[in-house]
Structures are given as C-alpha cells and as structure tokens.
Write a protein that holds these residues in place. Structure first.
Motif, PDB file in Angstrom:
ATOM      1  N   PHE A  39       0.811  -1.218   0.000  1.00  0.00           N
ATOM      2  CA  PHE A  39       0.000   0.000   0.000  1.00  0.00           C
ATOM      3  C   PHE A  39       0.844   1.267   0.000  1.00  0.00           C
ATOM      4  CE2 PHE A  39      -3.075  -3.191   1.394  1.00  0.00           C
ATOM      5  CZ  PHE A  39      -3.950  -3.036   0.318  1.00  0.00           C
ATOM      6  N   LEU A  40       2.119   1.137   0.307  1.00  0.00           N
ATOM      7  CA  LEU A  40       3.022   2.261   0.095  1.00  0.00           C
ATOM      8  C   LEU A  40       3.154   2.514  -1.411  1.00  0.00           C
ATOM      9  CD1 LEU A  40       4.797   4.190   1.773  1.00  0.00           C
ATOM     10  CD2 LEU A  40       6.697   2.610   1.414  1.00  0.00           C
ATOM     11  N   ILE A  41       3.317   1.444  -2.172  1.00  0.00           N
ATOM     12  CA  ILE A  41       3.379   1.555  -3.639  1.00  0.00           C
ATOM     13  C   ILE A  41       2.046   2.050  -4.192  1.00  0.00           C
ATOM     14  CG2 ILE A  41       3.598   0.241  -5.790  1.00  0.00           C
ATOM     15  CD1 ILE A  41       5.501  -1.649  -4.228  1.00  0.00           C
ATOM     16  N   ALA A  42       0.960   1.404  -3.752  1.00  0.00           N
ATOM     17  CA  ALA A  42      -0.364   1.751  -4.272  1.00  0.00           C
ATOM     18  C   ALA A  42      -0.731   3.197  -3.948  1.00  0.00           C
ATOM     19  CB  ALA A  42      -1.416   0.803  -3.697  1.00  0.00           C
ATOM     20  N   GLY A  43      -0.468   3.613  -2.704  1.00  0.00           N
ATOM     21  CA  GLY A  43      -0.799   4.978  -2.304  1.00  0.00           C
ATOM     22  C   GLY A  43      -0.010   6.005  -3.086  1.00  0.00           C
ATOM     23  N   GLY A  44       1.266   5.724  -3.326  1.00  0.00           N
ATOM     24  CA  GLY A  44       2.090   6.638  -4.110  1.00  0.00           C
ATOM     25  C   GLY A  44       1.574   6.774  -5.531  1.00  0.00           C
ATOM     26  N   VAL A  45       1.179   5.634  -6.132  1.00  0.00           N
ATOM     27  CA  VAL A  45       0.636   5.654  -7.491  1.00  0.00           C
ATOM     28  C   VAL A  45      -0.664   6.445  -7.534  1.00  0.00           C
ATOM     29  CG1 VAL A  45      -0.384   4.231  -9.311  1.00  0.00           C
ATOM     30  CG2 VAL A  45       1.746   3.512  -8.208  1.00  0.00           C
ATOM     31  N   MET A  46      -1.533   6.218  -6.557  1.00  0.00           N
ATOM     32  CA  MET A  46      -2.822   6.903  -6.544  1.00  0.00           C
ATOM     33  C   MET A  46      -2.662   8.404  -6.332  1.00  0.00           C
ATOM     34  SD  MET A  46      -5.080   4.746  -7.332  1.00  0.00           S
ATOM     35  CE  MET A  46      -6.378   5.961  -7.174  1.00  0.00           C
TER      36      MET A  46
END
Length: 310
Positions: free
Chosen positions: A54-61
């Motif tokens: 979710f660190l990756i996902a949050g950054g992408v979002m």
C-alpha cells in the motif's frame, strides 16, 4: 423508476457494459492475487508485505490524483473518512488475509472470502436502506450454494490440520467483516463528496503507516526480499491489484451498491482455481465443477436483477 437506473423497460445498470467490463477486469485481477500473495509469504513478515503493497499503491494513486488536478487536502470529515477506510480496508482486511494464508491454502481463503456477499447485503440494508429484491435473493442463494460446494472441496484437500484450518477460516471471516465495512463506507454520500483518487491515495498511505507500526511491533525492523519474484509480485499487487483494481471496484460499488459489487468475490475463487489449474496442476473434482457452475449462475441471476424501489 428503479434506483438501479432506468424505467421498467431499461436494463439494470449492473448488466450494462460500463459496469460489466470493469467488473470482469476486477474479478480477473483479484482472482490472480491469491497465488501472488502465497509467494510473498516466507522471508518477509506478512505485515511488512502489506505495508510495502500500500506504500506503492498509495504513491501511485496520489501521483494520479495530482496529475488529474485533484486536491489532496481534506476537511475534518474527509480525514476521518480516510482514516476509517485505512483501518478497515488497507490495514485489518489485508493483515488478516495474509496471515490466514499462513494457516490454510490460498484457494480456501478465496472461497471463504466469497462470503463478503452476505455482510455487504446486510450492512447495505441496515445503513444505506438498500432493499434486496427477490431475484437478488435467489441469485445470492444459488451463489452461496456454489460457494458451499467449493468450500467442502477445498477443505477436503487442504493439507493443514483441523486447528490450523479453524484459525485460517476465523482470520478470513474477520477480514471479510473489515472489508464489508469499508465497502459500505464507499457507498455513502460522504465518499462521493471527495475525489476518489486522492481519497484512495491518502487512505492507502495511512493504511501503510498503520501496517508499518503493526509490523515493527510484531516482527521488528523492515525486512526486504530482493528476489525477482517477490519484487515483481509486489509491484503487481501494489499497482494493478490495488491502485487500478480498487479504483474500478469502488467506482462500480457507488453505482450498483455493495451487495451486487460483492459478487466479484463469488467468482474470484473460480478464477483462482482456473489459474491454479494452469500454473500449479490443480485438479478439478465434481464438487468443484458443480460449485463453480452454481457460483456463475448466481452471479448472472443477481447482476441482472433490478434494485427495488426504497
């Protein structure tokens, strides 16, 4: 006029291409995640894997939200909503699912998670006032009969002992309740008051922070596995299975409601089993085939149902 859109002669929104296409994409994506999650277990503690995802996902979002020109600064209600979504969806749900897969087979976790249909429908009725029509109830009954057959089949072939199986099922059921709470939140008017990409990005990063705190408390400092399979799997889970899939899922959930949206979880075990057939040599039994066919039949019945007037 039906709350599901259109008059009596119009097709319900859930049977239209703008819903069916993203619904199919979500189902295919999430049907593939169970194998990937299984590969993530081992060297890296589960909570750290959830945190990285979710660190990756949050950054992408957040990057996507900024590109769209969305504001990422909320009022007090917005921050409270993001925090609730972070706790339920991106912390409790996934920490429990990852740990469940340490006790029982991923296929069994996927099957138990299909029960999301039940609390989604009940909570939508309780908090959103969404009534359940006869066709939706019939579809639900047919789908749950299929899920029951899949559960019996997976329980028979699961290599873990009874104690481990009970622990895994209990963890999965707790994850289901957390996910259901997040689903209902996304169907409220509060969710519609904020830009989706910005809200999801903030909630995912808040969830990652909570996951990191839990991971540090339970497992110590961060652990990273630089194996190619783990890194590529993490990128797939973060970008495709989280940033892309949750955007599509919450988008259709706001249109057709939590009960119908949860039908993706009914078909996901079937997709997971099909992929396992291709990549892991999974062998189908009569129970599994019957369960899959009933789940598919229930999906068709439910998604073509009109939402009754409130």
């Amino acid at each position: 006029m039906s709350a599901d859109g259109g008059g009596t002669g119009a097709a319900p929104r859930s049977a239209r291409p703008e819903i069916l296409i993203p619904f199919a994409i979500i189902t295919l994506i999430w049907g593939s995640t169970w194998i990937v999650i299984r590969d993530q277990l081992g060297t890296v503690p589960p909570s750290w894997s959830v945190c990285y995802r979710f660190l990756i996902a949050g950054g992408v979002m957040l990057g996507y939200a900024l590109w769209r020109g969305e504001r990422v600064v909320f009022d007090r209600r917005g921050w409270a909503f993001a925090a609730a979504l972070a706790v339920l969806q991106f912390c409790l749900n996934f920490n429990l699912v990852y740990r469940a897969e340490g006790h029982i087979a991923s296929g069994l976790v996927a099957v138990v998670f299909a029960l999301l249909l039940v609390p989604n429908a009940l909570l939508a009725r309780l908090f959103l006032g969404q009534r359940l029509g006869r066709q939706l109830l019939i579809g639900s009954a047919v789908a749950m009969a299929g899920v029951t057959l899949l559960f019996v089949h997976e329980a028979r072939i699961d290599p873990h002992g009874a104690g481990e199986a009970l622990t895994g099922v209990a963890l999965t059921l707790c994850a289901v309740m957390a996910a259901s709470g997040a689903n209902v939140l996304q169907a409220t008017q509060t969710a519609r008051a904020y830009p989706m990409a910005a809200m999801l990005g903030v909630a995912m990063l808040m969830g990652a922070a909570l996951d990191a705190a839990i991971a540090w408390q339970l497992s110590g400092p961060p652990v990273v596995e630089w194996r190619w399979g783990y890194v590529l799997g993490m990128l797939y889970l973060g970008v495709v299975a989280s940033a892309v899939a949750f955007t599509l899922y919450f988008g259709i959930l706001r249109v057709i409601g939590p009960a119908k949206a949860a039908y993706s979880s009914v078909i996901i075990p079937v997709i997971a089993m099909l992929l396992s057939t291709l990549f892991e040599g999974y062998r189908w039994s009569a129970l599994a085939v019957a369960g899959a066919l009933l789940a598919l039949a229930g999906l068709v019945i439910a998604l073509t149902a009109r939402r009754p007037n409130r």
